[in-house]
Each structure stands twice: as C-alpha cells, then as structure tokens.
Motif scaffolding. Structure first.
Motif, short mmCIF file in Angstrom:
data_model
loop_
_atom_site.label_atom_id
_atom_site.label_comp_id
_atom_site.label_asym_id
_atom_site.label_seq_id
_atom_site.Cartn_x
_atom_site.Cartn_y
_atom_site.Cartn_z
N ALA A 1 5.01 97.24 22.22
CA ALA A 1 5.98 97.49 21.14
C ALA A 1 6.15 96.25 20.27
N ALA A 2 6.21 95.09 20.89
CA ALA A 2 6.39 93.85 20.14
C ALA A 2 5.19 93.56 19.25
N GLU A 3 3.99 93.97 19.68
CA GLU A 3 2.78 93.73 18.91
C GLU A 3 2.85 94.39 17.54
N ARG A 4 3.61 95.46 17.41
CA ARG A 4 3.70 96.17 16.13
C ARG A 4 4.49 95.38 15.09
N GLY A 5 5.37 94.52 15.55
CA GLY A 5 6.19 93.75 14.62
C GLY A 5 7.34 94.52 14.02
N ARG A 6 7.57 95.73 14.50
CA ARG A 6 8.70 96.54 14.03
C ARG A 6 9.87 96.39 14.99
N PRO A 7 11.10 96.69 14.53
CA PRO A 7 12.24 96.65 15.46
C PRO A 7 11.99 97.56 16.67
N VAL A 8 12.58 97.20 17.78
CA VAL A 8 12.39 97.95 19.03
C VAL A 8 13.74 98.51 19.47
N VAL A 9 13.72 99.76 19.92
CA VAL A 9 14.90 100.40 20.51
C VAL A 9 14.56 100.72 21.95
N TRP A 10 15.40 100.26 22.85
CA TRP A 10 15.19 100.43 24.29
C TRP A 10 16.11 101.53 24.81
N LEU A 11 15.56 102.37 25.69
CA LEU A 11 16.34 103.43 26.32
C LEU A 11 15.88 103.59 27.75
N ASN A 12 16.81 103.64 28.68
CA ASN A 12 16.48 103.81 30.08
C ASN A 12 16.91 105.20 30.53
N GLY A 13 15.98 105.98 31.07
CA GLY A 13 16.28 107.34 31.47
C GLY A 13 16.90 107.44 32.84
N ASP A 14 17.76 108.44 33.01
CA ASP A 14 18.32 108.80 34.31
C ASP A 14 18.94 110.18 34.20
N GLU A 15 19.55 110.65 35.27
CA GLU A 15 20.09 112.01 35.29
C GLU A 15 21.20 112.22 34.27
N VAL B 1 14.30 106.70 14.80
CA VAL B 1 13.54 107.51 13.84
C VAL B 1 13.94 107.20 12.40
N ARG B 2 15.20 106.86 12.20
CA ARG B 2 15.66 106.55 10.84
C ARG B 2 15.15 105.20 10.36
N GLU B 3 15.10 104.22 11.27
CA GLU B 3 14.75 102.85 10.89
C GLU B 3 13.27 102.53 11.05
N GLY B 4 12.50 103.47 11.58
CA GLY B 4 11.08 103.20 11.79
C GLY B 4 10.82 102.21 12.90
N ALA B 5 11.64 102.28 13.93
CA ALA B 5 11.51 101.37 15.06
C ALA B 5 10.52 101.92 16.08
N THR B 6 10.16 101.09 17.04
CA THR B 6 9.37 101.53 18.19
C THR B 6 10.32 101.84 19.32
N LEU B 7 10.36 103.09 19.74
CA LEU B 7 11.22 103.51 20.84
C LEU B 7 10.48 103.26 22.16
N VAL B 8 11.10 102.49 23.04
CA VAL B 8 10.57 102.31 24.40
C VAL B 8 11.53 103.02 25.34
N TYR B 9 11.07 104.15 25.85
CA TYR B 9 11.90 105.02 26.70
C TYR B 9 11.40 104.84 28.13
N PHE C 1 7.94 105.09 12.61
CA PHE C 1 8.49 105.36 13.94
C PHE C 1 7.37 105.63 14.93
N ARG C 2 7.46 105.01 16.11
CA ARG C 2 6.52 105.26 17.19
C ARG C 2 7.31 105.31 18.51
N ALA C 3 6.69 105.91 19.52
CA ALA C 3 7.37 106.04 20.81
C ALA C 3 6.42 105.71 21.95
#
Length: 357
Positions: free
Chosen positions: A103-117, A164-172, A213-215
């Motif tokens: 994600a950092a290689e893209r140079g775009r802002p990154v959004v982090w999300l951790n999944g759980d129940e 999705v609005r800011e064109g960030a890389t989502l790391v889920y 935007f990428r995921a």
C-alpha cells in the motif's frame, strides 16, 4: 538436527539492540494513532481521519529480500491493473506487513481496517452519530418571540467511505473474520464504481469511487477458527495471492531485524522453527521464531566456565512456551479440564524435544 551441534551452541551478545526500544516506541505510537484515528472518525470527531500517510504505515522493522520484493511486486502490479487483491495464507507468515508495504508503494493515503465479528455495514460505510439540536429565535414581528427547536441528524463516514472518496488504498486486515453480509456493499464498489451508504438519505446516499481507490484484504486459510466463507460473487472480483512462509534466508533476516543475536543462534532458531513446522500439527509461523528469539535473548543468560551456552533443553522450553497457547485445552470431555491442558502441553513438549534432538 546433528547431535554434535545441538548440545552446546555458543551464544554471545544476547541482548536486544540498543535502539529496539526506540523502534518499539515509534511502532506503538503509530499503532495508537491508527486506532485513535479510526475510532475518532467513527465516533464523529471531525478532527481525526482514518487517512494515513503512506510513509508512516510500513511496519518497523520491515525486511526486504528478493523473495519479499518479488511478492510485493505481484501485489502492486495487480493494484496497477485496478484489481483488488486478496492475500491468503497461514497465520504469522507476514501478510499484514506485506499488505502495508505494498500500500505504501503506491504513494496514496492508506486507510486501515481490522475485521472481526463486530464489523457490519455501518462500521464500513458510516452511520448516524446522534443529532445536533439548535434553536431559531424569530423576532420578525415586534413584541413577538417565536422559538423553533431543530434537530438535524449528523452522519459520520467510516473507513470504506473515506477510502473510496479520497482515492486511498484500503488495507482490510483479517477480512474473513467479518460477517460476509457486511461486505455486500463492496460488490457495487468493485463492479459499478459506486458505494451505496445504507441509512444515508438524499442525493449523497452514494459516493462515486475515486479512480485511485484500491483495496488489499488479508485472510487466514479457511481451516482457521473464526474464519467465514465469503460470498463467491465478491471473491470473484478479487485476485488471490497466496502468501506462504518465506524461505530460510528471509526468515533469518526477519528474526535478525527484530532481535540482536549471533548468527549461529538465529540460524538455530529458524532451523528449529522450520523443523517444528513440518513435524507438529499446530501452526508454527515466522512470528513464533521471532518470539522464541526474544525469549532466548532473555533466558539464556547463565554464566558457565566456558561461557554462556544454548542447549536443547532451553530451546525445547522456549518453543514449548511459545506454542503452548495453541494446544492448551483443545481436548473436550477427557477428565478434569486442568489435567487435560497439562497433558496437552506435556505432549507438545515431548514432540518438540523429539524434533530438536
């Protein structure tokens, strides 16, 4: 392992690097900032944002070998081709660190999300966060005061909407630990380029997906506890990149980056880890090697006439401690629960000792 090399292995300078505390502090601050930004945004604190600088998200330390760069290149290549990437592999193999590095290689802002129940659609896209109350005082007619109380609902966007609005890389991270129903909103994101925000009214109910935007999502293999099978319609939109344990040299470099131990001790730790990975039924990841090395840097501090030595008994004890949580209490209905756990751990120790000797 060879008998002549397993009994006494010289250990020198078994101290964690002097700058490890500084690295740990910076890592802790970054993790705290990540959690605070996500929580603050979810709770409607407009001063915080889940958007992170790509230069700040790469884990410290992060080891780059040819194997790591090759795998990361596949991921960034698929992202360049506008394909969401699903990293799949066993626990402790470095999927999260790899995802953040890509994600950092893209140079775009990154959004982090951790999944759980607890993750549902609202946790992804946003929700109403209470209401704003205010009064209008109408004194248009002289001598007459008319007050009107107005309640306006306040909407707060959550990580997916921001990304999705800011064109960030989502790391889920731990994507498959969330309820598959929560991910229905991703279908329109990947297929139609539109995010629908259920509960949001008016013209801004939807967000057009930013072209940048990428995921990247990560999941443990399907046989792990707590993992949900995701819907085929969504999985069909991803490309799947298998992440397995790295080669021995890369694992040695990873351990060296985390703990300051002599090369021969690092080699022993990695060799033992890879042997146990083949011989035991439990998962023995690279994370286990790092933890064992940290244990050896502390516990192997016995001064003898010929210096400090690392022997099989200590190695067995350290790896038993590291892996015991994976086996304790697995058996059901076999006498007293405490006795069953003790037997599980003792059997694990015996298996480790047999593999090491």
């Amino acid at each position: 392992m060879a008998e002549d090399s397993s009994r006494k292995r010289k250990v020198r300078g078994r101290k964690i690097r002097s700058d490890r505390s500084g690295k740990a502090s910076r890592k802790a601050k970054k993790e705290l900032a990540r959690k605070a930004s996500s929580t603050g945004k979810r709770n409607g604190d407009s001063g915080d944002s889940p958007l992170e600088d790509p230069r700040e998200v790469v884990p410290e330390p992060f080891v780059e070998t040819d194997a790591v760069r090759s795998l990361r290149g596949r991921i960034t290549g698929w992202l360049e081709a506008d394909q969401p990437v699903h990293l799949i592999g066993p626990t402790g193999c470095g999927k999260t660190a790899l995802a953040l590095s890509a994600a950092a290689e893209r140079g775009r802002p990154v959004v982090w999300l951790n999944g759980d129940e607890s993750v549902d659609t609202a946790a992804l896209v946003g929700d109403h966060a209470g209401g704003e109350r205010y009064k209008e005082d109408d004194r248009f007619v002289g001598g007459v005061s008319k007050q009107t109380e107005i309640v306006r609902e306040r909407w707060v966007d959550n990580p997916l909407s921001v990304a999705v609005r800011e064109g960030a890389t989502l790391v889920y991270n731990e994507f498959s630990r969330s309820d598959p129903a929560a991910h229905n909103v991703l279908l329109s994101v990947f297929e139609e380029g539109v995010l629908e925000r259920p509960g949001k009214r008016g013209e801004d109910r939807t967000i057009d997906v930013h072209p940048e935007f990428r995921a990247i999502v990560t999941s443990n293999d399907v046989e792990y506890a707590g993992v949900h099978r995701q819907q085929d319609a969504l999985l069909d939109r991803f490309v799947g990149v298998r992440v397995d344990y790295y080669d021995a040299e890369t694992e040695r470099e990873i351990v060296r980056a985390h703990v300051d131990l002599p090369d021969e001790v690092v080699e022993t730790v990695v060799e033992t880890t890879r042997t146990l990975r083949d011989d035991l039924e439990v998962v023995v990841g690279t994370r286990a090697a790092i933890t064992a090395a940290r244990g050896l840097s502390v516990f192997d501090d016995r001064e003898t006439e010929d210096g400090t030595t690392l022997d099989d008994d200590l190695l067995t004890t350290v790896f038993t401690d590291v892996l015991a949580p994976k086996v304790a209490g697995e058996r059901d209905g076999d006498g007293d629960e405490g006795d069953a756990r003790a037997r599980d751990v003792e059997e694990l120790r015996t298996s480790i000792a047999d593999a090491i000797s």
